[in-house]
Design an enzyme around this catalytic site. Structure first.
Site, short mmCIF file in Angstrom:
data_model
loop_
_atom_site.label_atom_id
_atom_site.label_comp_id
_atom_site.label_asym_id
_atom_site.label_seq_id
_atom_site.Cartn_x
_atom_site.Cartn_y
_atom_site.Cartn_z
N ARG A 1 0.73 -1.10 0.39
CA ARG A 1 -0.27 -0.14 -0.17
C ARG A 1 0.93 1.18 -0.06
O ARG A 1 0.55 2.53 -0.66
CB ARG A 1 -0.87 0.33 1.32
CG ARG A 1 -1.69 0.98 1.41
CD ARG A 1 -3.07 0.73 2.46
NE ARG A 1 -3.71 0.50 1.58
CZ ARG A 1 -5.03 0.18 0.56
NH1 ARG A 1 -5.43 1.08 0.64
NH2 ARG A 1 -6.29 -1.10 0.90
N GLU B 1 -9.34 5.77 7.67
CA GLU B 1 -8.07 6.32 7.23
C GLU B 1 -7.90 7.54 6.21
O GLU B 1 -7.19 7.41 6.55
CB GLU B 1 -7.88 4.94 6.02
CG GLU B 1 -7.96 3.37 6.97
CD GLU B 1 -6.99 2.40 6.62
OE1 GLU B 1 -5.94 1.75 7.53
OE2 GLU B 1 -7.54 1.95 5.65
#
Length: 777
Positions: free
Chosen positions: A325, A728
């Site tokens: 990520r 997030e």
């Protein structure tokens, strides 16, 4: 039931249960102290309490272990070591390299070695300290820089390349090079790690624990006990915070409690004290970067290379997906034509780092923001202008380095709106004037954007299930695979079901997440909780709605040609308004099924880990923030004066909850980048393992002027009611705080020197950077 034609009390288009600021479903319970967390569950008769015996060495072989003093301690019932585990001694979520209990070699200070079970929590804890253990110490590695130098990794390094970085870099007229270190972060959930294991008949086991991933806890416990998953039930009603720290690392505590309970055939509770929790569990990964970027005279990036080394800790845990990520978020909101992006998970003799809100995305994106900040300073331009110059385009320059086309790029419009509403340009001029007349106090200002991909990196995890039950009184009970950690997922799922059935929220209730109800669930993580579970619950409610609609047509006909409508706690069919509960009662008597299961799998996702390419994200969330700070150049102290944040939540399911999530993420991310310093001593012991030594933000750290708004932007993807995730992505918004601090430091040297500022930007780090700027100016 009134079968006469009745005037509609409310039009369908005027009624809704989603898109409104409904209060958190447990808000009253929270305020009154009546919400039941794992430690609040009434203890069964005969309940025992466990504690873990921990390693005092960072890397060593255990040469001798005398547990007799532990067994002789007050109230102690039993002590268990790795040899007592009937099944598999492992709690690693992906790679099986993470033992529940050390089997002879310890790999970090705080690694569990044995379980002690006693009649009270205090007696168990005191006894655990009485073990006499001898060690043969071995060489240890503590930092990512040391791991890189030694080529010690928990997984093979990964690399993403697009274009020809070397050729583009060599042709670039301007270059920036450098290194950056960004520290990790303790999740610091209010409720610590805890598990309560209760033996059941036929070797069954009930584990009630604070976890973001009940299904994984079920698997780990089953493997540790050497039994099948169907004999293990894991339940979690709510958590007092998770932030990723309870995604994989709740497994150790659940397994240890279950092992002891299975051996003794008595209930066992294992509640970690804060010090033990912080010593044992992993944190956000700290990153060490080496970068070089080529750009033209206008500031447009032509070539970018970054080498990122993570502090993974002693085992793999989730470091691989975190690194992936990070690689996929290095671009942030910017088009990068020729790149060489590398990431390596350094093996260190520290806690095995794990998921933390953002899951590597913030660590990847901050590097390119640091680079752009340096480009702007080198060219003598405002960093906002360089950022906008490099933004992704809409019809060209709109493909990411990993090959995903961006189809809903609103970052330029969002940034323009924030620039105007925050009065960025006027404040920039005012700050420059202030700094010219202020020799000690210096102000700084920064506007930073974000683009964040929504989905699990691993495609198969993007699935969810739910159950919806309608009872004969018209009330509705919902169960889904997501877990509530305070973020409001249950409230949003309740709203989705209420909307689908045309009911006010008070008619819907959610029960604890339970592996015996919805099986094989994914973790509540990656900002997908409401997306996945909301869709699954909607699917279940839709099936019930369709059955009731068909039944209503049988009763009342459909001569008016209008579809059956569910709203305002009633069913509207062929000119009739029938109270929902009344129709349900008739449907029950007619043997219409009033419960259903639902399922959802996010479409269109694919990822090739070998080529680091594909379509890993369902969509992107966008946002931007402006922060203004003042720094005392004599002490390094600083204060956030004002923060403006604009976040893209799509068609928000619950604007009140979403704004709260943005505010919380902003302050949490600010803590990561400014005050939350993790420090290990020379022997590898984490010294910041309590609130007395680890500084999370307090209310005094919040800006007095804090403006948070949601950007109006309907999701182009078929997400739940076209909303967007809010867990997030907002954690990237406080990049603006870090770069505002750097801007203030830069003013000390007339913005001619690049401040060597690492994160967290503690007062000591700020003073170090100020000194470097003064010496170079």
């Amino acid at each position: 039931m009134n079968q006469n034609v009745a005037p509609k009390l409310l039009a369908a288009q005027d009624w809704k249960a989603v898109g409104i600021g409904s209060k958190h479903e447990s808000a009253a319970l929270h305020v009154l102290g009546q919400a039941t967390y794992t430690d609040d569950i009434p203890e069964l008769h005969g309940t025992l309490h466990a504690a873990l015996g921990l390693s005092s060495k960072a890397h060593a072989r255990i040469t001798a272990m005398d547990l007799a003093p532990v067994l002789a301690s007050d109230g102690v019932v039993a002590v268990y070591t790795a040899s007592d585990i009937a099944g598999t001694n492992d709690c690693g979520p992906i790679i099986h390299d993470d033992p529940i209990l050390s089997a002879g070699e310890v790999l970090y200070v705080g690694q569990p070695i044995f379980i002690v079970v006693a009649d009270s929590h205090d007696n168990a804890r005191r006894a655990a300290r009485r073990a006499q253990i001898s060690y043969e110490e071995l060489p240890a590695i503590f930092t990512p820089q040391e791991a890189k130098a030694a080529q010690q990794y928990v997984l093979p390094p990964m690399q993403l390349q697009r274009g020809d970085f070397k050729a583009a870099f060599e042709q670039a007229p301007h270059v920036v090079r450098g290194q950056l270190f960004v520290g990790g972060q303790e999740q610091f959930y209010l409720e610590g790690q805890i598990a309560y294991a209760t033996p059941k008949e036929d070797q069954g086991m009930l584990v009630q624990c604070s976890t973001q991933h009940p299904s994984e806890m079920q698997h780990v416990v089953a493997h540790a006990l050497g039994t099948h998953a169907h004999k293990v039930q894991v339940e979690c009603r709510r958590m007092g915070g998770g932030f990723g720290g309870k995604e994989s690392q709740s497994a150790l505590w659940a397994a240890a409690a279950a092992i002891a309970a299975s051996k003794l055939r008595r209930p066992v509770k294992l509640r970690a004290d804060r010090d033990d929790d912080m010593l044992v569990t992993g944190k956000r990964h700290c990153f060490y970067y080496e970068y070089e970027v080529g750009f033209d005279a206008e500031g447009r990036i032509l070539a970018a290379r970054v080498d990122m080394t993570l502090r993974a800790g002693f085992s793999a845990d989730l470091s691989g997906p975190v690194a992936t990520r990070a690689v996929c978020h290095f671009d942030n909101a910017y088009y990068l034509s020729d790149v060489d992006i590398r990431a390596a998970c350094g093996k260190t003799n520290t806690q095995s780092n794990t998921a933390f809100r953002g899951f590597g995305g913030p660590q990847g994106a901050i590097a390119i923001e640091y680079v752009i900040d340096e480009i702007a300073r080198q060219l003598g331009r405002d960093a906002l202008d360089i950022r906008r110059l490099n933004f992704y385009g809409k019809t060209e320059r709109n493909v990411t380095p990993y090959g995903q086309e961006i189809v809903d790029n609103v970052i330029d419009a969002l940034t323009a709106e924030l620039e105007q509403t925050s009065e960025y340009r006027a404040r920039r001029s005012a700050i420059e004037a202030y700094n010219r007349s202020s020799p000690v106090l210096k102000k700084g200002l920064a506007l930073t954007p974000l683009k964040f991909g929504i989905a699990f990196n691993v495609t198969h995890l993007n699935q969810a299930g739910a159950l919806v039950h309608v009872y004969v009184d018209g009330s509705v009970l919902v169960n889904h695979g997501g877990t509530e950690m305070g973020q409001g997922i249950n409230t949003k799922v309740m709203q989705v079901v209420a909307h689908e059935l045309g009911l006010d929220l008070e008619h819907v209730r959610i029960t604890a997440t339970d592996t015996s109800k919805v099986a094989n669930t994914s973790a509540t993580a990656a900002s997908t909780g409401a997306d996945l579970n909301g869709k699954a619950a909607q699917d279940a409610a839709r099936q019930i709605r369709e059955r009731l609609a068909a039944f209503a047509i049988k009763l009342y006909g459909d001569e008016d040609g209008q579809p059956v409508q569910f709203f305002d706690n009633a069913v509207h069919v062929n000119g009739h308004r029938v109270v929902f509960a009344e129709l349900v009662q008739k449907a029950y008597l007619a043997r219409v099924q009033l419960w259903s299961d639902g399922f959802y799998a996010t479409p269109g996702l694919h990822w090739d880990a070998k080529t680091m390419s594909g379509h890993p994200f369902s969509y992107y969330a966008y946002g931007a923030a402006v922060s203004e700070v003042v720094v005392d150049t004599l002490t390094g102290e600083w204060k956030l004066l004002r923060a403006d944040a604009l976040y893209d939540a799509g068609n928000s399911l619950n604007p009140a909850i979403d704004k709260g999530q943005v505010e919380g993420a902003f302050i949490q991310g600010m803590g990561w980048l400014t005050t939350e310093q993790l420090w290990w001593n020379a022997a590898g012991k984490l010294m910041t393992h309590a609130p007395s030594t680890y500084k999370i933000p307090g209310i005094s750290d919040c800006p007095q002027d804090f403006r948070v708004e949601l950007f109006q932007n309907r999701n182009v993807e078929d997400s739940i009611h076209r909303s967007k995730a809010v867990g997030e992505p907002p954690l990237l918004l406080p990049f603006s705080v870090f770069f505002a601090i750097r801007d203030a430091i830069s003013s000390v040297g007339g913005h001619r020197v690049q401040p060597p500022l690492n994160a967290p930007a503690t007062s000591e780090e700020i003073l170090r950077a100020i000194s470097a700027v003064q010496m170079a100016a």
